[in-house]
Every structure is written in structure tokens, then in C-alpha cells.
Scaffold this motif. Structure first.
Motif, PDB file in Angstrom:
ATOM      1  N   TRP A 109       0.875  -1.201  -0.013  1.00  0.00           N
ATOM      2  CA  TRP A 109      -0.059   0.093  -0.047  1.00  0.00           C
ATOM      3  C   TRP A 109       0.869   1.193  -0.007  1.00  0.00           C
ATOM      4  CZ3 TRP A 109      -1.424   4.481   2.621  1.00  0.00           C
ATOM      5  CH2 TRP A 109      -2.916   4.850   2.144  1.00  0.00           C
ATOM      6  N   PRO A 110       0.460   2.262  -0.597  1.00  0.00           N
ATOM      7  CA  PRO A 110      -0.838   2.411  -1.440  1.00  0.00           C
ATOM      8  C   PRO A 110      -0.844   2.044  -2.805  1.00  0.00           C
ATOM      9  CG  PRO A 110       0.357   4.677  -1.371  1.00  0.00           C
ATOM     10  CD  PRO A 110       1.151   3.492  -0.515  1.00  0.00           C
ATOM     11  N   VAL A 111       0.503   1.859  -3.360  1.00  0.00           N
ATOM     12  CA  VAL A 111       0.840   1.382  -4.634  1.00  0.00           C
ATOM     13  C   VAL A 111       2.044   0.795  -4.611  1.00  0.00           C
ATOM     14  CG1 VAL A 111      -0.571   3.029  -5.869  1.00  0.00           C
ATOM     15  CG2 VAL A 111       1.885   3.595  -5.478  1.00  0.00           C
ATOM     16  N   PRO A 112       2.276  -0.388  -5.486  1.00  0.00           N
ATOM     17  CA  PRO A 112       3.548  -0.881  -5.566  1.00  0.00           C
ATOM     18  C   PRO A 112       5.018  -0.477  -6.309  1.00  0.00           C
ATOM     19  CG  PRO A 112       1.997  -2.269  -6.865  1.00  0.00           C
ATOM     20  CD  PRO A 112       1.334  -1.174  -6.317  1.00  0.00           C
ATOM     21  N   ASN A 113       5.335   0.582  -5.619  1.00  0.00           N
ATOM     22  CA  ASN A 113       6.205   1.577  -6.515  1.00  0.00           C
ATOM     23  C   ASN A 113       7.531   1.199  -5.734  1.00  0.00           C
ATOM     24  OD1 ASN A 113       5.531   2.653  -4.016  1.00  0.00           O
ATOM     25  ND2 ASN A 113       5.129   4.849  -4.879  1.00  0.00           N
ATOM     26  N   SER A 114       7.912   0.227  -5.686  1.00  0.00           N
ATOM     27  CA  SER A 114       9.323  -0.248  -5.304  1.00  0.00           C
ATOM     28  C   SER A 114       9.253  -1.688  -5.619  1.00  0.00           C
ATOM     29  CB  SER A 114       9.820   0.277  -3.727  1.00  0.00           C
ATOM     30  OG  SER A 114       9.201  -0.877  -2.745  1.00  0.00           O
ATOM     31  N   ALA A 115      10.760  -2.320  -5.564  1.00  0.00           N
ATOM     32  CA  ALA A 115      10.973  -3.790  -5.476  1.00  0.00           C
ATOM     33  C   ALA A 115      10.073  -4.209  -4.653  1.00  0.00           C
ATOM     34  CB  ALA A 115      12.164  -4.087  -5.845  1.00  0.00           C
ATOM     35  N   GLY A 116      10.578  -4.025  -3.393  1.00  0.00           N
ATOM     36  CA  GLY A 116      10.010  -4.755  -2.139  1.00  0.00           C
ATOM     37  C   GLY A 116       8.201  -4.595  -2.186  1.00  0.00           C
ATOM     38  N   LYS A 117       7.612  -3.648  -2.626  1.00  0.00           N
ATOM     39  CA  LYS A 117       6.294  -3.554  -2.604  1.00  0.00           C
ATOM     40  C   LYS A 117       5.623  -4.237  -3.831  1.00  0.00           C
ATOM     41  CE  LYS A 117       5.016   0.798   0.072  1.00  0.00           C
ATOM     42  NZ  LYS A 117       4.310   1.644   0.227  1.00  0.00           N
ATOM     43  N   GLN A 118       6.423  -4.174  -4.893  1.00  0.00           N
ATOM     44  CA  GLN A 118       5.991  -5.227  -6.197  1.00  0.00           C
ATOM     45  C   GLN A 118       5.950  -6.572  -5.719  1.00  0.00           C
ATOM     46  OE1 GLN A 118       8.861  -4.011  -9.280  1.00  0.00           O
ATOM     47  NE2 GLN A 118       7.891  -2.118  -9.428  1.00  0.00           N
ATOM     48  N   HIS A 119       6.852  -7.085  -4.912  1.00  0.00           N
ATOM     49  CA  HIS A 119       6.958  -8.374  -4.637  1.00  0.00           C
ATOM     50  C   HIS A 119       5.729  -8.601  -3.556  1.00  0.00           C
ATOM     51  CE1 HIS A 119       8.319 -11.931  -1.882  1.00  0.00           C
ATOM     52  NE2 HIS A 119       8.754 -12.189  -3.073  1.00  0.00           N
ATOM     53  N   ALA A 120       5.562  -7.799  -2.689  1.00  0.00           N
ATOM     54  CA  ALA A 120       4.404  -7.882  -1.886  1.00  0.00           C
ATOM     55  C   ALA A 120       3.050  -7.910  -2.592  1.00  0.00           C
ATOM     56  CB  ALA A 120       4.531  -6.604  -0.584  1.00  0.00           C
ATOM     57  N   TYR A 121       3.062  -7.150  -3.717  1.00  0.00           N
ATOM     58  CA  TYR A 121       1.577  -7.354  -4.402  1.00  0.00           C
ATOM     59  C   TYR A 121       1.547  -8.664  -4.970  1.00  0.00           C
ATOM     60  CZ  TYR A 121      -1.744  -6.626  -7.975  1.00  0.00           C
ATOM     61  OH  TYR A 121      -2.585  -6.603  -8.794  1.00  0.00           O
TER      62      TYR A 121
END
Length: 399
Positions: A109-121
Motif C-alpha cells: 500500500w498504497p501502490v507497488p512503487n518499489s521492488a519490495g512493494k512489487q514483491h508484496a503485491y
């Protein structure tokens, strides 16, 4: 991109414009405190999360680095995912996967705008997929061909449905996903109505980002629905939440002939897209937990900075596109008088235009989407305002 760099970029771009005051984003300590306060009352975007899980994850987060945030919540989520895999009881497995999904979702959240957040998504999709396998009536993942790509949607019909089924085209917002709107609309299945849930442009698995004609992806979804043998093609209602409400409002005009109605929750219409509102209302917005402006940068085609948004957003206005005076399908417009994310003037403008009377539910004490900390919460508004309106519209169409 590292959040510290992104924040500096935003603030420098902001400061370069004289006449607008700088509104800082929350610090990490403020974000953590606000998150804990919101989860205690089940407030957005922490609805459905356990306060103990949130506290455990936040203890692992010490900076505003996006990957660090993702790692903290992923760490807790993975435990529940493993629990779901090990569970012998289907109900226990479903509960564990659902809990994991919500934590993975908040990790990105709020958007997958990093490598870690993309993995989480991606992990959120994995967990939701496992959870969806336990649902009855079944949830079908459909892939609709679209301009050489696919639109991924979740399709559900009522159990033992007889005859053509009325449908909701459920559109997610800026930071919600098709998974969250699919959860919200599950309750309508018992009323003999089905739904297809899709990500809005620039979010989730949507094949296009936000641009002037991105609503064409929803036209492709409508093409799919009207050709489906189980669907009542005369009774399809579009429903969009927050920025998804923008698309629902636009579809009420551009797809008027194929929609029975449209529900728009806090839809941006005109003033929202102005540079002034971007810099004074969106940047540093405190009703939003954090990073509202960076989230919009992520979803707009061709946007890499606040200045890019200032250039791109005005053309998105429904007024600028000369759409507001055109005929519309019946609409329900939902908002709160204290909404700081979308100006109330946008709602008033939408209500005053078109060719048919619109219905409005405006909570004088409500913020974005009409929500309050207690009382008129998101689930209550959905079950007591939105779904009853949709069911009434379907019933009236049969008389």
C-alpha cells in the motif's frame, strides 16, 4: 525508487511554485501512530487487519523506505500463508490465507512503487488466489483479451442462479484492488446478483495506466459481459470507489446504452484535476494515510513527478472533455461533506449536469467516500446505501 528520494523530489517540485504553501507528508513515527489508531477502529486502509499483527509489523519499520515497509508486513503475512498451507481444516486454511492476503496488500500500500512493494503485491495475489479457492459460490479468474494484453477480472455468480443474472461491474480505486472490491460485493450474491471485479487503470493487473481514454478497458469488460450466456445484458450496473468513481461516472455517459445505472463514490470530476487542488489538496493530504501524490504519479501514464501530474491531470476533467452535458444513465453519487481528497464542488457539478435526475447520499459528517471513524464506516455505507440502491434499480427495471 527509495521513498526518501521520492519525497525530496516531491517537496522540491512543490517548493518551486510560489504561491502554494508546503504541506509535508507524515513522518514515519506519525504514520505508525496513525496506523495503530486506525486499525483499532477498523478504519481505512486497515480494515480487516488485526491490531496485534499491525503492531508486530510496524515494530520492524523504522524509516519511510518503501521496501522496509513492505518487508515488515510481509514478514507477518508469510507466517499466516504458511499456516494456511499446513491447515487440514478448509475453514482454518481460508481464514489464514485471507489474513495473509490483507497483510500482503497493506505491505504494498498504497501502490507497488518499489521492488519490495512489487514483491508484496505478487504475494497478495498468491494469498488471495489460495483464499479464493475456498469460496462458494466459486470465484472464477477471467482473462479478457485487450489490445494484445489481457484484463484480469474476478467473476462470481449467485449459487444455483436461474435465468440471466444482473451484474455489477465493480471498479477499484487508486489504492484498493479488485480483490478488495470483490470482497465488498460478495454480499450481493445472496440477492441474486453477480459481479465482475477489475482493477482500475494504473493499478493492480490493469493493462493500461490512467490516460484520457483508458475507460476503453471497461468497454472491453462490458463486451465480455454482454456476450456471456449467464449475464442479463439489460441489467449491468457500474460501480466505482474513489478514483474508480471517476471511471464509473464517465461510463455512465460513454456507456449509457449498455448500463442500467452507475454508482460513483467520491468521484473526481473537474476541480480535482486542477493544478491548484493538486498542490493544495492532494500533496500532503492528512485524511489519506500517506503518499497520496506519489500514488497518483505511479498510476498516470507519462507521470514521473508532481509537475508531470500538473500537466497531465487537467485534460482528465469530465467538464474539459465536454461530457457533462451529455445524457447519462441513472446514477447514485456518494460522498462526505468533509471529504478533503475530492472537492465537494465536483459532486455538485456532477449532480447538476446530464439529462436524468441523479440520487445523492452525502454524509454531512463524512469524509472521503462519506466515511466516518464510527457509525457510517465503509462497510456500513456499502451494505446500507450502495447495495440497496442497486437492488432497487434492478427491481424497478423489471416492473
Amino acid at each position: 525508487m527509495n521513498i526518501k528520494y521520492a519525497l525530496v523530489t516531491v517537496l522540491l517540485a512543490f517548493a518551486s511554485w510560489p504561491g502554494w504553501g508546503q504541506v509535508p507528508e507524515r513522518t514515519i513515527e506519525e504514520i505508525k501512530a496513525e496506523s495503530l489508531a486506525r486499525v483499532q477502529r477498523g478504519a481505512y486502509p486497515l480494515g480487516g487487519l488485526d491490531p496485534k499483527d499491525v503492531a508486530e509489523a510496524l515494530a520492524l519499520v523504522n524509516t519511510r523506505d518503501r521496501d522496509e515497509w513492505a518487508h515488515g508486513f510481509e514478514t507477518v503475512a508469510e507466517r499466516y500463508f504458511a499456516e494456511g498451507l499446513a491447515a487440514q481444516d478448509p475453514a482454518r486454511a481460508a481464514a489464514a490465507f485471507r489474513r495473509a492476503w490483507r497483510l500482503f496488500y497493506f505491505a504494498q500500500w498504497p501502490v507497488p512503487n518499489s521492488a519490495g512493494k512489487q514483491h508484496a503485491y505478487q504475494r497478495a495475489l498468491d494469498a488471495y488466489g489460495k483464499y479464493a479457492q475456498t469460496l462458494s459460490p466459486a470465484l472464477e479468474t477471467v482473462r479478457i483479451p485487450f489490445e494484445g494484453q489481457v484484463i484480469v477480472g474476478y467473476l462470481r455468480f449467485p449459487k444455483n442462479a436461474q435465468g440471466p443474472v444482473p451484474m455489477i461491474l465493480a471498479i477499484s480505486g487508486l489504492d484498493s484492488r479488485k480483490e478488495t472490491v470483490a470482497e465488498s460485493y460478495a454480499q450481493i450474491l445472496d440477492q441474486g446478483v453477480g459481479f465482475i471485479a477489475v482493477d482500475s487503470p494504473g493499478t493492480g493487473q490493469a493493462p493500461v495506466k490512467v490516460a484520457l481514454n483508458s475507460e476503453r478497458m471497461f468497454s472491453a469488460v462490458l463486451d465480455f459481459l454482454v456476450q456471456h450466456p449467464k449475464v442479463d445484458r439489460a441489467r449491468i450496473i457500474a460501480s466505482g470507489v474513489s478514483f474508480g468513481g471517476y471511471w464509473a461516472a464517465k461510463l455512465a455517459i460513454t456507456e449509457r446504452a449498455r448500463l442500467l445505472g452507475s454508482v460513483a463514490q467520491s468521484p473526481p470530476v473537474d476541480a480535482f484535476f486542477s493544478e491548484r487542488f493538486l498542490r493544495e489538496g492532494t500533496l500532503g493530504n492528512r485524511e489519506y494515510l500517506f503518499d497520496l501524490a506519489p500514488a497518483f504519479i505511479n498510476v498516470f501514464e507519462g507521470a514521473h513527478s508532481i509537475n508531470d501530474l500538473a500537466r497531465l491531470m487537467p485534460a482528465m476533467s469530465l467538464k474539459a472533455q465536454d461530457l457533462l452535458q451529455k445524457p447519462t444513465t441513472p446514477m447514485l453519487v456518494v460522498t462526505g461533506a468533509r471529504d478533503t481528497q475530492v472537492p465537494i464542488s465536483d459532486i455538485e457539478l456532477l449532480l447538476r449536469t446530464g439529462d436524468v435526475p441523479k440520487e445523492a447520499w452525502i454524509n454531512p459528517s463524512g469524509g472521503h467516500l462519506g466515511r466516518e471513524p464510527q457509525g457510517w464506516t465503509d462497510p456500513v455505507i456499502f451494505s446500507k446505501v450502495i447495495i440497496p440502491w442497486e437492488l432497487r434499480l434492478i427491481q424497478q427495471s423489471r416492473q
